[in-house]
Write a protein that holds these residues in place. Structure first.
Motif, PDB file in Angstrom:
ATOM      1  N   HIS A  27      -3.824  -5.214  -3.585  1.00  0.00           N
ATOM      2  CA  HIS A  27      -3.296  -5.628  -4.892  1.00  0.00           C
ATOM      3  C   HIS A  27      -4.188  -5.099  -6.014  1.00  0.00           C
ATOM      4  O   HIS A  27      -3.704  -4.643  -7.056  1.00  0.00           O
ATOM      5  CB  HIS A  27      -3.209  -7.151  -4.946  1.00  0.00           C
ATOM      6  N   PRO A  52      -0.761  -2.910   3.556  1.00  0.00           N
ATOM      7  CA  PRO A  52      -0.183  -4.227   3.284  1.00  0.00           C
ATOM      8  C   PRO A  52       0.486  -4.392   1.927  1.00  0.00           C
ATOM      9  O   PRO A  52       1.406  -5.187   1.802  1.00  0.00           O
ATOM     10  CB  PRO A  52      -1.401  -5.149   3.412  1.00  0.00           C
ATOM     11  N   TRP A  53       0.015  -3.680   0.928  1.00  0.00           N
ATOM     12  CA  TRP A  53       0.594  -3.849  -0.411  1.00  0.00           C
ATOM     13  C   TRP A  53       1.527  -2.703  -0.776  1.00  0.00           C
ATOM     14  O   TRP A  53       1.797  -2.455  -1.959  1.00  0.00           O
ATOM     15  CB  TRP A  53      -0.520  -4.035  -1.449  1.00  0.00           C
ATOM     16  N   TYR A  55       4.738  -2.560  -0.381  1.00  0.00           N
ATOM     17  CA  TYR A  55       5.992  -3.038  -0.955  1.00  0.00           C
ATOM     18  C   TYR A  55       5.877  -3.235  -2.467  1.00  0.00           C
ATOM     19  O   TYR A  55       6.741  -2.803  -3.232  1.00  0.00           O
ATOM     20  CB  TYR A  55       6.393  -4.344  -0.257  1.00  0.00           C
ATOM     21  N   GLU A  56       4.777  -3.862  -2.900  1.00  0.00           N
ATOM     22  CA  GLU A  56       4.596  -4.088  -4.339  1.00  0.00           C
ATOM     23  C   GLU A  56       4.569  -2.772  -5.107  1.00  0.00           C
ATOM     24  O   GLU A  56       5.189  -2.639  -6.163  1.00  0.00           O
ATOM     25  CB  GLU A  56       3.283  -4.855  -4.579  1.00  0.00           C
ATOM     26  N   LEU A  59       8.004  -0.997  -5.155  1.00  0.00           N
ATOM     27  CA  LEU A  59       8.881  -1.595  -6.174  1.00  0.00           C
ATOM     28  C   LEU A  59       8.552  -1.044  -7.552  1.00  0.00           C
ATOM     29  O   LEU A  59       9.439  -0.689  -8.330  1.00  0.00           O
ATOM     30  CB  LEU A  59       8.712  -3.122  -6.197  1.00  0.00           C
ATOM     31  N   ASN A  81     -13.333  -4.637   7.742  1.00  0.00           N
ATOM     32  CA  ASN A  81     -12.639  -5.900   8.072  1.00  0.00           C
ATOM     33  C   ASN A  81     -11.167  -5.903   7.706  1.00  0.00           C
ATOM     34  O   ASN A  81     -10.450  -6.847   8.053  1.00  0.00           O
ATOM     35  CB  ASN A  81     -13.301  -7.074   7.325  1.00  0.00           C
ATOM     36  N   GLU A 237     -11.237  -9.276  -3.853  1.00  0.00           N
ATOM     37  CA  GLU A 237     -10.431  -8.614  -2.839  1.00  0.00           C
ATOM     38  C   GLU A 237     -10.992  -7.233  -2.492  1.00  0.00           C
ATOM     39  O   GLU A 237     -11.159  -6.880  -1.326  1.00  0.00           O
ATOM     40  CB  GLU A 237      -8.988  -8.455  -3.338  1.00  0.00           C
TER      41      GLU A 237
ATOM     42  N   HIS B  27      -7.562 -12.033   1.713  1.00  0.00           N
ATOM     43  CA  HIS B  27      -9.025 -12.156   1.677  1.00  0.00           C
ATOM     44  C   HIS B  27      -9.425 -13.425   0.936  1.00  0.00           C
ATOM     45  O   HIS B  27     -10.364 -14.122   1.351  1.00  0.00           O
ATOM     46  CB  HIS B  27      -9.613 -10.918   1.002  1.00  0.00           C
ATOM     47  N   PRO B  52      -1.999  -9.394   6.992  1.00  0.00           N
ATOM     48  CA  PRO B  52      -2.899  -8.263   6.783  1.00  0.00           C
ATOM     49  C   PRO B  52      -4.385  -8.569   6.979  1.00  0.00           C
ATOM     50  O   PRO B  52      -5.138  -7.681   7.360  1.00  0.00           O
ATOM     51  CB  PRO B  52      -2.617  -7.864   5.331  1.00  0.00           C
ATOM     52  N   TRP B  53      -4.804  -9.784   6.695  1.00  0.00           N
ATOM     53  CA  TRP B  53      -6.235 -10.101   6.811  1.00  0.00           C
ATOM     54  C   TRP B  53      -6.547 -10.891   8.084  1.00  0.00           C
ATOM     55  O   TRP B  53      -7.567 -11.570   8.177  1.00  0.00           O
ATOM     56  CB  TRP B  53      -6.727 -10.827   5.554  1.00  0.00           C
ATOM     57  N   TYR B  55      -7.470  -9.730  10.954  1.00  0.00           N
ATOM     58  CA  TYR B  55      -8.639  -9.203  11.663  1.00  0.00           C
ATOM     59  C   TYR B  55      -9.943  -9.822  11.135  1.00  0.00           C
ATOM     60  O   TYR B  55     -10.795 -10.250  11.914  1.00  0.00           O
ATOM     61  CB  TYR B  55      -8.657  -7.678  11.529  1.00  0.00           C
ATOM     62  N   GLU B  56     -10.059  -9.890   9.810  1.00  0.00           N
ATOM     63  CA  GLU B  56     -11.277 -10.466   9.228  1.00  0.00           C
ATOM     64  C   GLU B  56     -11.460 -11.915   9.674  1.00  0.00           C
ATOM     65  O   GLU B  56     -12.568 -12.334  10.039  1.00  0.00           O
ATOM     66  CB  GLU B  56     -11.202 -10.411   7.702  1.00  0.00           C
ATOM     67  N   ASN B  81       6.133 -10.213  -3.594  1.00  0.00           N
ATOM     68  CA  ASN B  81       5.704  -8.802  -3.535  1.00  0.00           C
ATOM     69  C   ASN B  81       4.791  -8.486  -2.366  1.00  0.00           C
ATOM     70  O   ASN B  81       4.461  -7.328  -2.133  1.00  0.00           O
ATOM     71  CB  ASN B  81       4.952  -8.433  -4.821  1.00  0.00           C
ATOM     72  N   TYR B  82       4.336  -9.508  -1.696  1.00  0.00           N
ATOM     73  CA  TYR B  82       3.375  -9.341  -0.594  1.00  0.00           C
ATOM     74  C   TYR B  82       4.126  -9.697   0.670  1.00  0.00           C
ATOM     75  O   TYR B  82       4.487 -10.862   0.883  1.00  0.00           O
ATOM     76  CB  TYR B  82       2.207 -10.294  -0.822  1.00  0.00           C
ATOM     77  N   GLU B 237      -6.123 -11.386  -6.592  1.00  0.00           N
ATOM     78  CA  GLU B 237      -5.369 -11.151  -5.359  1.00  0.00           C
ATOM     79  C   GLU B 237      -4.374 -12.285  -5.098  1.00  0.00           C
ATOM     80  O   GLU B 237      -3.199 -12.065  -4.811  1.00  0.00           O
ATOM     81  CB  GLU B 237      -6.332 -11.036  -4.171  1.00  0.00           C
ATOM     82  N   GLY B 240      -1.526 -12.454  -7.268  1.00  0.00           N
ATOM     83  CA  GLY B 240      -0.563 -11.428  -6.861  1.00  0.00           C
ATOM     84  C   GLY B 240       0.250 -11.854  -5.654  1.00  0.00           C
ATOM     85  O   GLY B 240       1.468 -11.639  -5.601  1.00  0.00           O
ATOM     86  N   VAL B 241      -0.409 -12.468  -4.686  1.00  0.00           N
ATOM     87  CA  VAL B 241       0.311 -12.947  -3.497  1.00  0.00           C
ATOM     88  C   VAL B 241       1.369 -13.969  -3.890  1.00  0.00           C
ATOM     89  O   VAL B 241       2.517 -13.910  -3.441  1.00  0.00           O
ATOM     90  CB  VAL B 241      -0.670 -13.577  -2.475  1.00  0.00           C
TER      91      VAL B 241
END
Lengths: 289, 289
Positions: A27, A52-53, A55-56, A59, A81, A237, B27, B52-53, B55-56, B81-82, B237, B240-241
């Motif tokens: 993002h 992951p982002w 799509y945003e 658009l 990570n 982020e 994140h 997406p996160w 793994y972390e 958007n996410y 972030e 945005g999510v």
């Protein structure tokens, strides 16, 4: 007539694409990319489909066709990570991923493991996903220039451009950077970018990344030039994405964002008779030339 | 003897799990979840495998086995958007995704479109991916309680717990929230959480989310209680999510983070004779009971 004249430009024109890589990564990257396009003097960018982002950003691209954008073909994920992998099921492209199903971190491991067939399938799938979503890219380029990890990949990359009738980023300096001999892998009819500029860690770590960019603008040669930048905010982020990776890390990316939205820096374009040009305009001029 | 005594607890024990949902989402969510575990009084959490996160957060879980964690089975993506989708290739679970290959936004569309067979495959794949990565979850629960979108899904969810010998979150209030009649879908031998507390939008929009949490702590009944929270930072972030989605949005999540790291709020536990208990400890007590 030289190439510029053939394309309808003055023979000494200093043409420049200022290009934001890595849109779709996060993002933070998306918001900063939009800022350098809308409020700065960046005039082209490219989108990473597997991220992951995506799509945003996709658009935004659809809703803002006034901005030139390409597809940033992605075969590597350099982060510690924050991981992503192919758009295809990993069972279809097993040679592209590590034990966790993520892209390899670097070109070396990609080149050692990936089969050309898997690369071909995945690159087509990334373009296919973008087109299916309604994107109409002006060009194709490659994250970390990983398409140069093997001559066979590079051929797939160039073929993809021909199939789609889109310019692909081909440049001698980038090829040398990734270990491809330009004289062996540039063919007649390939469209070349004369000079590509990307920041290097030595400039970043000595606080001279801004000077590097200024020097480019002050000393640009005529021809078709390209500056590759990676704007993002140095925020939570992006610090997380780039943790333990100061090379092209979040601080670096904030510098890119700041430099290319700065009015004084923008004024250097006019002072130095630099003409910003998009990939779309280059293609049109080339097709007409 | 009542259930608590059977499990080795005093008959009037006020047992409480304070549980952070949605780890792995972003994140911001990951960092806040780690804060409420390490510096706050949250004592359990669960991880979203398709995010997406992931793994972390999975690395954190492996490296910090002192914290109780589960798998937050995910079949919906409520954000604008996410977007994310199944861990399986969409060609294997086509009924779980919209035209862009993403999970549906809500339980209703999931229930209308998804086949039980696809739900079964995807939930097994999420658990499989977690186990293969080396995670050893203490429990299973469900994002937006979407496993309740259809009685057939709910059965798959409960069966999964039996197969893995892990407790799954079953609670009458949550079932009623998603339209499942408890008397029809609770079977003998199901382990129930007596009371589950989740914030509601009416509290958030009137600035009373903190009061809602305080009241729970001040008035907790004996039995096995569960508070579900969603800690994250109200940062770029997370804004945005959660854009255009103030319900469980970034401001709400910052309140969760702040409340459950606040020392005064923590002191209410002791003042009210509340005993924090993990899913792991409940399972052990139940198995021995």
């Amino acid at each position: 007539m030289n190439r510029l004249q053939n394309m309808g430009f003055p023979d000494k024109a200093k043409l420049l694409i200022i290009h934001a890589d890595d849109a779709g990564l996060s993002h933070s990257e998306n918001m900063a990319t939009i800022q350098v396009l809308e409020n700065g003097f960046v005039n082209s960018y490219s989108i990473m489909v597997p991220c992951p982002w995506f799509y945003e950003m996709a658009l935004f691209a659809k809703n803002n066709p006034q901005f030139d954008y390409g597809i940033h073909l992605t075969l590597t994920c350099e982060w510690e990570n924050y991981k992503f992998g192919p758009v295809l099921p990993i069972s279809e492209v097993p040679s592209l991923v590590d034990g966790n199903g993520h892209f390899y971190k670097n070109r070396k491991d990609l080149g050692k493991n990936a089969t050309p067939e898997d690369v071909r399938k995945e690159l087509h799938a990334q373009i296919g996903k973008a087109l299916e979503f309604g994107l109409r890219p002006t060009h194709i380029d490659s994250h970390m220039y990983s398409v140069g990890a093997d001559p066979a990949f590079f051929k797939i990359y160039k073929d993809l451009g021909r199939e789609l009738n889109l310019p692909v980023l081909i440049n001698e300096q980038l090829m040398q950077m990734v270990g491809l001999q330009p004289e062996e892998h540039i063919e007649e009819g390939d469209f070349l970018i004369d000079r590509t500029y990307v920041g290097e860690f030595k400039y970043f770590e000595t606080g001279k990344l801004g000077n590097f960019y200024s020097d480019i603008l002050e000393n640009l040669s005529s021809g078709i030039n390209l500056i590759l930048i990676h704007p993002a905010f140095d925020d939570r982020e992006m610090k997380g994405v780039t943790v333990n990776h100061p090379n092209f890390g979040s601080e670096w990316r904030q510098i890119d964002l700041d430099f290319f939205t700065n009015a004084e820096n923008r004024s250097r374009l006019q002072e130095n008779n630099i003409e910003l040009i998009t990939w779309g305009a280059i293609k049109k001029a080339h097709d007409n030339g």
